[in-house]
Motif scaffolding. Sequence first.
Motif, PDB file in Angstrom:
ATOM      1  N   SER A   1      -3.906  -8.159  -1.847  1.00  0.00           N
ATOM      2  CA  SER A   1      -2.479  -8.472  -1.735  1.00  0.00           C
ATOM      3  C   SER A   1      -2.079  -8.980  -0.358  1.00  0.00           C
ATOM      4  O   SER A   1      -0.984  -9.542  -0.183  1.00  0.00           O
ATOM      5  N   GLY A   2      -2.911  -8.761   0.625  1.00  0.00           N
ATOM      6  CA  GLY A   2      -2.570  -9.163   1.983  1.00  0.00           C
ATOM      7  C   GLY A   2      -1.666  -8.164   2.688  1.00  0.00           C
ATOM      8  O   GLY A   2      -1.112  -8.460   3.759  1.00  0.00           O
ATOM      9  N   GLU A   3      -1.511  -6.997   2.112  1.00  0.00           N
ATOM     10  CA  GLU A   3      -0.671  -5.968   2.736  1.00  0.00           C
ATOM     11  C   GLU A   3      -1.450  -5.235   3.830  1.00  0.00           C
ATOM     12  O   GLU A   3      -2.676  -5.182   3.807  1.00  0.00           O
TER      13      GLU A   3
ATOM     14  N   ASP B   1       2.714  11.900   6.870  1.00  0.00           N
ATOM     15  CA  ASP B   1       4.074  11.413   7.116  1.00  0.00           C
ATOM     16  C   ASP B   1       4.000   9.967   7.621  1.00  0.00           C
ATOM     17  O   ASP B   1       3.646   9.712   8.769  1.00  0.00           O
ATOM     18  N   ALA B   2       4.333   9.028   6.735  1.00  0.00           N
ATOM     19  CA  ALA B   2       4.310   7.604   7.091  1.00  0.00           C
ATOM     20  C   ALA B   2       5.723   7.039   7.216  1.00  0.00           C
ATOM     21  O   ALA B   2       5.931   5.823   7.078  1.00  0.00           O
ATOM     22  N   ARG B   3       6.692   7.895   7.495  1.00  0.00           N
ATOM     23  CA  ARG B   3       8.083   7.438   7.559  1.00  0.00           C
ATOM     24  C   ARG B   3       8.351   6.526   8.753  1.00  0.00           C
ATOM     25  O   ARG B   3       9.352   5.808   8.771  1.00  0.00           O
ATOM     26  N   LYS B   4       7.468   6.548   9.726  1.00  0.00           N
ATOM     27  CA  LYS B   4       7.599   5.637  10.878  1.00  0.00           C
ATOM     28  C   LYS B   4       6.448   4.635  10.929  1.00  0.00           C
ATOM     29  O   LYS B   4       6.213   4.012  11.967  1.00  0.00           O
TER      30      LYS B   4
ATOM     31  N   PRO C   1       5.539   1.835   8.333  1.00  0.00           N
ATOM     32  CA  PRO C   1       5.704   1.115   7.054  1.00  0.00           C
ATOM     33  C   PRO C   1       4.511   0.197   6.741  1.00  0.00           C
ATOM     34  O   PRO C   1       3.753  -0.189   7.625  1.00  0.00           O
ATOM     35  N   ARG C   2       4.380  -0.114   5.482  1.00  0.00           N
ATOM     36  CA  ARG C   2       3.391  -1.091   5.054  1.00  0.00           C
ATOM     37  C   ARG C   2       4.090  -2.447   4.936  1.00  0.00           C
ATOM     38  O   ARG C   2       5.217  -2.526   4.427  1.00  0.00           O
ATOM     39  N   LEU C   3       3.424  -3.501   5.405  1.00  0.00           N
ATOM     40  CA  LEU C   3       3.997  -4.841   5.402  1.00  0.00           C
ATOM     41  C   LEU C   3       3.367  -5.674   4.292  1.00  0.00           C
ATOM     42  O   LEU C   3       2.177  -5.521   3.984  1.00  0.00           O
TER      43      LEU C   3
ATOM     44  N   ILE D   1       7.617  -3.222   3.167  1.00  0.00           N
ATOM     45  CA  ILE D   1       7.660  -2.992   1.725  1.00  0.00           C
ATOM     46  C   ILE D   1       8.563  -1.787   1.455  1.00  0.00           C
ATOM     47  O   ILE D   1       8.332  -0.694   1.999  1.00  0.00           O
ATOM     48  N   PRO D   2       9.610  -1.963   0.648  1.00  0.00           N
ATOM     49  CA  PRO D   2      10.508  -0.833   0.353  1.00  0.00           C
ATOM     50  C   PRO D   2       9.738   0.346  -0.249  1.00  0.00           C
ATOM     51  O   PRO D   2       8.880   0.159  -1.113  1.00  0.00           O
ATOM     52  N   GLY D   3      10.063   1.536   0.219  1.00  0.00           N
ATOM     53  CA  GLY D   3       9.440   2.745  -0.313  1.00  0.00           C
ATOM     54  C   GLY D   3       8.094   3.078   0.304  1.00  0.00           C
ATOM     55  O   GLY D   3       7.483   4.098  -0.057  1.00  0.00           O
ATOM     56  N   SER D   4       7.616   2.228   1.229  1.00  0.00           N
ATOM     57  CA  SER D   4       6.303   2.509   1.826  1.00  0.00           C
ATOM     58  C   SER D   4       6.382   3.518   2.961  1.00  0.00           C
ATOM     59  O   SER D   4       5.348   4.037   3.409  1.00  0.00           O
ATOM     60  N   THR D   5       7.593   3.780   3.437  1.00  0.00           N
ATOM     61  CA  THR D   5       7.762   4.814   4.462  1.00  0.00           C
ATOM     62  C   THR D   5       8.061   6.125   3.746  1.00  0.00           C
ATOM     63  O   THR D   5       9.199   6.382   3.347  1.00  0.00           O
TER      64      THR D   5
END
Length: 244
Positions: free
Chosen positions: A140-142, A182-185, A187-189, A196-200
């Motif tokens: 996906s290139g993410e 905890d990945a809230r800070k 994010p995945r691009l 990406i919404p919801g990735s944090t």
Amino acid sequence: MTRRIARMPSGVLLCGGVLGCFACHDVRELLVDHGSSMRMSSRSMRAGAIVLAAVMMSSMVACSGPSASEKASASFHNSVSAARDALFEEAKATNQGFFDLQESLGLQGGAEELPAQMHRYVMGNAAKYVADLNAQLKESGERTEPDTHAEMVGPVLYEGEKKSGAEEADSRAEIVIERCVDARKSPRLDSRGEPIPGSTNLVHHILYMDHDSDGELKIFEAWSQEVTTCPVNGLFAIRGVAGG
């Protein structure tokens, strides 16, 4: 008539002090009357002997210490505790190695095939989950946003209820631990570099571990759930269910 109790003879051995333990080789009461010694009556001597025997038996019980069976039991429990501590330290090392490598792969944008080092930490279903995740990232290139990283809370031994669908893993595992990522800070691009919404998110993981044929302790199964508060620290509210 004047009476006094003479000094204890040299044959008396006192060895107790604070321990309250003593043994007496010879005990006599010498009654002196105007310089003349008086023998104890046979009845008094028998009574004294009975008292002495009772005191000595009490002292022997008090000073004998733990029995052989008690010592063996204590030794066994100490050995079990030491073995559990060693296994938990091994589990922590596996968990940390896996976490660090997965963070690195996320920053790189995944991988078509898992690096050989990853097989040091995962096997079985867990290896398949991780391989699929990294292959999807690569395709996906993410990738994880540069210069960020997730935080890990734990691990601790998992002592909660058995999870539905994980009964077989629970019965097989040598040790089960739990942690939060905890990945809230961090994010995945997407492929355009947009978050990406919801990735944090904050995810609670239960990891099932067993020794592989190469002797290494590895994660072979995992249970995960997205949460708002890490249960390793306290109560939590469920937001949804993460895969794997």
